[in-house]
Scaffold this active site. Structure first.
Site, short mmCIF file in Angstrom:
data_model
loop_
_atom_site.label_atom_id
_atom_site.label_comp_id
_atom_site.label_asym_id
_atom_site.label_seq_id
_atom_site.Cartn_x
_atom_site.Cartn_y
_atom_site.Cartn_z
N HIS A 207 0.81 -1.22 0.00
CA HIS A 207 0.00 0.00 0.00
C HIS A 207 0.84 1.26 0.00
CE1 HIS A 207 -3.69 -2.26 1.55
NE2 HIS A 207 -3.92 -1.84 0.34
N ARG A 314 -10.14 -1.23 -12.69
CA ARG A 314 -10.16 -2.45 -11.87
C ARG A 314 -11.21 -2.26 -10.76
NH1 ARG A 314 -4.21 -2.14 -13.05
NH2 ARG A 314 -3.52 -4.22 -13.65
N GLU A 447 -6.17 -13.80 -20.56
CA GLU A 447 -5.11 -13.83 -19.55
C GLU A 447 -4.86 -15.23 -19.00
OE1 GLU A 447 -6.04 -11.25 -16.24
OE2 GLU A 447 -8.14 -11.85 -16.20
N ASP A 471 -1.20 -11.60 -15.91
CA ASP A 471 -1.62 -12.97 -15.61
C ASP A 471 -1.24 -13.95 -16.72
OD1 ASP A 471 -2.74 -13.13 -13.02
OD2 ASP A 471 -4.44 -11.95 -13.70
N ARG A 481 3.50 -14.19 -10.24
CA ARG A 481 3.87 -12.79 -10.49
C ARG A 481 4.25 -12.02 -9.23
NH1 ARG A 481 -2.04 -10.32 -12.33
NH2 ARG A 481 -1.36 -8.33 -11.51
N CYS A 518 -3.58 -4.59 -21.62
CA CYS A 518 -3.70 -3.74 -20.42
C CYS A 518 -2.80 -4.19 -19.28
CB CYS A 518 -5.16 -3.67 -19.95
SG CYS A 518 -5.81 -5.26 -19.46
C1 PEP Z 1 -3.37 -8.51 -16.11
O1 PEP Z 1 -3.50 -9.62 -15.59
O2 PEP Z 1 -2.50 -8.26 -16.97
C2 PEP Z 1 -4.26 -7.40 -15.74
C3 PEP Z 1 -4.26 -6.27 -16.39
O3 PEP Z 1 -5.06 -7.54 -14.66
P1 PEP Z 1 -4.55 -7.58 -13.14
O4 PEP Z 1 -3.16 -7.01 -13.13
O5 PEP Z 1 -5.52 -6.78 -12.39
O6 PEP Z 1 -4.58 -9.04 -12.81
MG MG Z 2 -5.25 -10.22 -14.49
#
Ligand code: PEP
Ligand code: MG
Length: 606
Positions: A207, A314, A447, A471, A481, A518
């Site tokens: 955070h 998100r 993803e 993802d 990740r 994204c």
């Molecule tokens: C992703 O998985 O690339 C994505 C944009 O979503 P998040 O990072 O929220 O999992």
């Molecule tokens: Mg994702």
């Protein structure tokens, strides 16, 4: 971590040190160190006579009451300064302080075991901290910091010495140095009081890093032992862009810092002048640049920073609070974003809870593989009421008709079809109540490798794809990740990943639908070139990266990057891809003055 002790000396004869950590928030700053050592607390175990117990109990209840009041005040300051969503960080603190298991555990130790209040607080909270610290999830480990913050506040309240840090103690122009920093400390500071911060621990998902980026404070984390190396009043240079600090810089360092700062400021100003320019390649290919946002108030800066819409909101960030948002709260939040940006399109992703985004009232606790567990669309399809409430809130909020709905983590046609049935049902119910619903484009996140294998079929049933590379890389390469031990294996330019992106783009274009990326990859200059070359139509990223990306797109020829992408697709290992990209584009990237964080990390070194 690299250290150097060359060129020792400053006026105080303290050694010069260069430490390399993780870039947590971009920018440069130089100031004097203000070390925050979380209060050293010596706690002695005492067994008390019966007549002292009521007094100890009262002491605890008073300290608890004062600490709750203090956190509530900090929360209010946060809401005023940064907005409702950031303020919610402190809901977690308040929830812990009001948790009956914790409170009763402490009271029991006083009343039943006859222990002194400090000992009871110490044993109960440190046990909780240890269990959080050993948790697999980075998010839960980050919560241990919240607990430590509370521990120090409660201990301070018990001996009436107040919170760990008072903003008056910090003189203007300070750089905060700490083993770890808590959001409550950062947020309790006046705007501009602290120039930057540097910490031993912490990651980009904590955070405090999120807050630093929101507050636009340069920060470096993961420096391992900086808190033991500096003394208060040492001079320090913080390079939040490169993830580096210099303690007791020499004249040469200061000159270089001043140059870098000047270049950075000039680049920011220059970048700002590009806001209105089109993201068009030299040979006329237009690339849509959209913003990723997590907080409702970020909608205010989307257009200012030069993008033409939101590619990913998100929405789960609206759910990070105690108690789920009501229908009305959801409508208000979505409406604010949609109406502030109309007529530009806004892609709102339905709830993607789970993984490292645990939501108290929804998520399953203690999953051994949370990223592959009960999360995202799976939760929504099981919690139909929750899903339909969100879908209806979205449809009602879409008064200007600029909404696009994005479904996360789709891994089967059945999940897509069931989601569509819910959307249709919600639309019909609303229309039967006399609510007009605009048509809404529907997209899926690509993803999960299963979705890539189904892209031909998915493309026939949706209006757009958005590739979530964060993802997709994790699941394709089987690399968590959030696990820093294997972070070097998290390779966006791995041939398997690039071929998946290529396959997705081809399938989408065959059906005449658009493809966005994204994930974080789209904000990396070298990767963005490659993505454009692979035929991606839209890049969506954090708002402040948009202007830099625009600069890159305007400097390239689409035909050239397309040829590059074709060559890269024939390669069979990441190293060859990176070497080829570097040879071809690193000069352009250097000339443009932008830095890569994926393919050529060494470019960040001093
Ligand atoms: C992703 O998985 O690339 C994505 C944009 O979503 P998040 O990072 O929220 O999992
Ligand atoms: Mg994702």
């Amino acid at each position: 971590m690299k250290t150097s002790t060359k060129n020792q000396t400053n006026s105080k004869k303290r050694p010069r040190l260069v430490l390399v950590g993780l870039p947590a928030s971009p920018g440069y700053a130089m100031g004097h160190c203000h070390t925050i050592s979380n209060r050293e607390v010596t706690v002695v175990e005492e067994t008390l006579p019966n007549e002292r117990l009521a007094q100890e109990e009262q002491l605890f209840l008073k300290a608890l009451h004062n600490t709750i009041k203090e956190i509530a005040q900090i929360k209010q300051i946060t809401v005023d300064r940064l907005g409702i969503d950031e303020g919610r960080i402190f809901d977690a603190h308040l929830m812990i302080l009001k948790d009956p298991t914790l409170v009763n555990g402490i009271l029991d130790q006083i009343k039943k075991e006859k222990k002194n209040v400090q000992w009871a607080v110490h044993t109960q909270i440190t046990a909780l901290i240890s269990s959080f610290e050993s948790h697999k999830s980075a998010l839960m480990r980050d919560r241990a910091m919240d607990l430590k913050d509370l521990y120090h506040r409660l201990m301070g309240a018990l001996d009436d010495s107040g919170p760990v840090i008072m903003e008056d103690e910090i003189s203007k122009g300070a750089v905060l140095i700490s083993h770890e920093l808590t959001p409550s400390i950062l947020i309790s500071l006046k705007k501009g009081q602290v120039l930057a911060f540097a910490t031993d621990s912490g990651g980009r998902t904590s955070h405090v890093s999120i807050l630093a980026r929101s507050m636009e404070i340069p920060a470096v984390s993961g420096l391992r032992n900086i808190s033991a190396m500096v003394e208060s009043e040492d001079t320090i240079i913080v390079d939040g862009t490169g993830g580096m600090v210099i303690i007791n810089p020499n004249e040469d360092d200061i000159r270089k810092f001043e140059e870098k700062l000047e270049v950075f400021n000039r680049q920011q100003r220059e970048l700002f002048t590009m806001r209105q320019l089109e993201p068009m390649t030299r040979d006329g290919k237009y690339i849509t640049l959209h913003s990723n946002i997590e907080l409702v108030i970020e909608a205010d800066k989307v257009l200012d920073y030069g993008s033409t819409g939101v590619g990913l909101y998100r929405s789960e960030f609206l759910f990070f609070r105690k108690g789920l948002p009501t229908f009305e709260e959801q409508v208000a939040a979505y409406k604010y974003i949609l109406e502030s940006l109309a007529p530009h399109s806004v892609t709102i992703r339905t709830l993607d809870a789970g993984g490292d985004k645990l939501i108290p009232d929804i998520s399953a606790a203690n999953e051994s593989n949370p990223f592959m567990g009960w999360r995202s669309i799976r939760v929504c399809l099981e919690h139909e009421d929750l899903f339909e409430m969100q879908l209806k809130a979205l449809l009602v909020a879409n008064t200007k008709g600029n909404l696009r709905i994005l479904l996360p983590m789709i891994s089967s046609m059945q999940e897509l079809r069931r989601s569509k049935e819910h959307i249709e049902k919600c639309r019909k119910e609303l229309e039967s109540e006399g609510v007009f619903c605009h048509d809404v484009e529907l997209g899926v996140m690509i993803e999960v490798p299963a979705a890539v294998m189904l892209v031909d079929k998915l493309a026939k049933e949706v209006d757009f794809f958005s590739i979530g590379t964060n993802d997709l890389i994790q699941f394709t390469l089987a690399v968590d990740r959030t696990n820093e031990l294997i972070s070097s294996m998290f390779q966006p330019h791995h041939p398997a990943v690039l071929n998946m992106i290529h396959k997705t783009v081809m399938a989408a274009h065959r059906e005449g639908i658009s493809v966005a990326v994204c994930g974080e990859m789209s904000a990396d200059p070298m990767s963005s070139l490659l993505l454009v070359g692979l035929g991606v139509d839209e890049l969506s990223m954090t708002p402040w990266s948009i202007m830099e990306c625009k600069k890159i797109i305007r400097s390239i020829n689409f035909e050239d990057v397309r040829e590059t992408a074709q060559n890269v697709l024939k390669m069979d290992d990441t190293e060859s891809v990176n070497a080829y990209l570097k040879k071809k584009y690193s000069q352009t990237i250097t000339d443009l003055g932008v830095s890569c964080f994926i393919s050529t990390p060494e470019s960040n070194e001093d």
